[in-house]
Design an enzyme around this catalytic site. Structure first.
Site, PDB file in Angstrom:
ATOM      1  N   TYR A 140      46.404  41.064  46.233  1.00 17.82           N
ATOM      2  CA  TYR A 140      45.368  40.908  47.254  1.00 17.82           C
ATOM      3  C   TYR A 140      45.749  41.605  48.567  1.00 17.82           C
ATOM      4  O   TYR A 140      44.945  42.374  49.111  1.00 17.82           O
ATOM      5  CB  TYR A 140      45.067  39.434  47.490  1.00 17.82           C
ATOM      6  CG  TYR A 140      44.007  38.864  46.570  1.00 17.82           C
ATOM      7  CD1 TYR A 140      43.841  39.356  45.276  1.00 17.82           C
ATOM      8  CD2 TYR A 140      43.178  37.830  46.966  1.00 17.82           C
ATOM      9  CE1 TYR A 140      42.881  38.842  44.417  1.00 17.82           C
ATOM     10  CE2 TYR A 140      42.214  37.300  46.114  1.00 17.82           C
ATOM     11  CZ  TYR A 140      42.072  37.812  44.845  1.00 17.82           C
ATOM     12  OH  TYR A 140      41.112  37.295  44.006  1.00 17.82           O
ATOM     13  N   GLU A 193      42.098  49.233  50.980  1.00 20.30           N
ATOM     14  CA  GLU A 193      40.727  49.275  51.498  1.00 20.30           C
ATOM     15  C   GLU A 193      40.718  49.746  52.953  1.00 20.30           C
ATOM     16  O   GLU A 193      39.875  50.562  53.363  1.00 20.30           O
ATOM     17  CB  GLU A 193      40.084  47.900  51.382  1.00 20.30           C
ATOM     18  CG  GLU A 193      39.771  47.484  49.957  1.00 20.30           C
ATOM     19  CD  GLU A 193      39.200  46.079  49.876  1.00 20.30           C
ATOM     20  OE1 GLU A 193      38.731  45.565  50.920  1.00 20.30           O
ATOM     21  OE2 GLU A 193      39.208  45.476  48.781  1.00 20.30           O
TER      22      GLU A 193
END
Length: 375
Positions: free
Chosen positions: A292, A299
């Protein structure tokens, strides 16, 4: 390690207590983990198949109060007295409506709400509608009938299977492409699996609708935040800017996204069917710890790379004068996006940590805290 067996488990209830009796004699080395939504029991003893290792995994229909629940060992069984968090009669014991061949009704300890214990012991009579309902929930072929729950079960299993197959194709497709093409694969990730990823991410929008429709008992915020974040990166940035599609960061981002999902969807598929594999549960609530944060970093990198490209093209931006009498400069949103990503990412990581504490334990290697024994 040999596979553990399932002992017979008998359950009953009052309006505020669940009674469980595990038919296991001469119990030794028991391991008990009781949380607000599940029971994990493992011990050696004499059961239905002689002296062996036996285990029980149950996900409760509604939350219980583990702090005020107790268990004790006797010569013939292990008994649990589990406190409900709310005073009400459960239509079944388990969260999922499934048939467990080793789970039986303990009629001696089954009271319909409104009966006193004295009446129960003297009359031994129960509300027949409730008994039929509970028996049907346990999967008795004589009383169980098709219901909307069957459609719900079939739909959830089919949806999670579809997503698992899709993301497995993406993950292994990228890995195989990397072995075959080497450096070239880092620049052709979108060309290799972009279409498949977009299909899976469009389908993932349903995960924000499932809790709203009552199909799953989870919150809306976490799946909605994850779906919107990924789709923004995929559809608004990578899809719209061919120069981004050729960057190696896209390859690594797709690997991380799909690597998370090839574990997450099998877990949900098993949960929907009422099954649990400990290794899958552990992976589901552990693999996010490195992936994560890495995914959020990748991102953010994509957004950072996108800023000068969208400044150059002016895509999604518009200036005055126009019929709407307003202006919007898309690179400003991209510049602020890392702050949004950090805030949402913190909430998501905290949510996953709380879920991991409930399912696995408070830490990576923390010992399990057993339920309290009665003397």
């Amino acid at each position: 390690m040999a596979e553990t067996l399932s002992p017979f488990v008998y359950w009953g209830q009052t309006s505020d207590i669940i009674s469980l009796k595990i038919a296991l004699r001469n119990t030794e080395d028991e391991e008990v983990q009781l949380t607000e939504d599940s029971l994990s029991f493992r011990a050696s003893g004499d059961g239905v198949k002689g002296n062996n290792m036996y285990s029980v995994q149950l996900s409760f229909y509604l939350p219980i109060d583990p702090e005020n629940s107790r268990y004790r060992k006797t010569d013939t069984c292990v008994e649990f007295q589990i406190k409900k968090t709310a005073t009400e009669t459960w239509p079944r014991l388990t969260e999922a409506r499934i048939k467990l061949p080793w789970l039986k009704i303990d009629f001696d300890k089954f009271m319909v709400e409104g009966e006193s214990e004295e009446e129960n012991n003297s009359q031994q009579e129960f509300d027949q509608d409730m008994i039929k309902k509970v028996t049907a929930e346990l999967g008795d072929p004589g009383t169980a009938k098709s219901s909307p729950t069957d459609f719900k079960l079939n739909y959830l299993v089919a949806y999670n299977l579809f997503q698992f197959v899709g993301f497995a194709y993406i993950f292994f497709g990228l890995i195989i492409s990397n072995f075959r093409k080497g450096v070239e694969a880092k620049h052709t990730a979108f060309e290799t699996v972009g279409t498949q990823l977009m299909v899976c991410q469009v389908a993932a929008i349903l995960e924000a609708l499932h809790p709203m429709l009552g199909l799953v008992r989870t919150g809306v915020v976490a799946p909605l935040a994850q779906v919107l974040g990924r789709n923004f990166i995929l559809f608004a940035l990578i899809l719209q800017e061919p120069r981004l599609q050729e960057r190696p960061v896209v390859f690594y981002l797709f690997v991380v996204w799909s690597g998370i999902e090839v574990v997450r969807y099998p877990y949900y598929m098993l949960q929907s069917a009422g099954w649990e594999l400990r290794v899958v549960t552990w992976l589901r609530y552990t693999i996010w710890i490195p992936l994560y944060p890495l995914g959020m970093l990748l991102e953010g990198t994509v957004v950072f790379m996108a800023v000068p490209l969208f400044e150059e093209t002016g895509f999604f931006s518009f200036s005055l004068p126009n019929s709407a009498n307003m202006a919007f400069y898309f690179p400003y949103l991209l510049s602020a996006y890392p702050l949004i990503l950090a805030g949402v990412g913190y909430l998501l990581l905290r949510h996953m940590y709380q879920q991991r504490k409930k399912k696995v334990g408070p830490g990576l290697f923390a010992p399990r805290i057993p339920a309290k024994k009665t003397r």
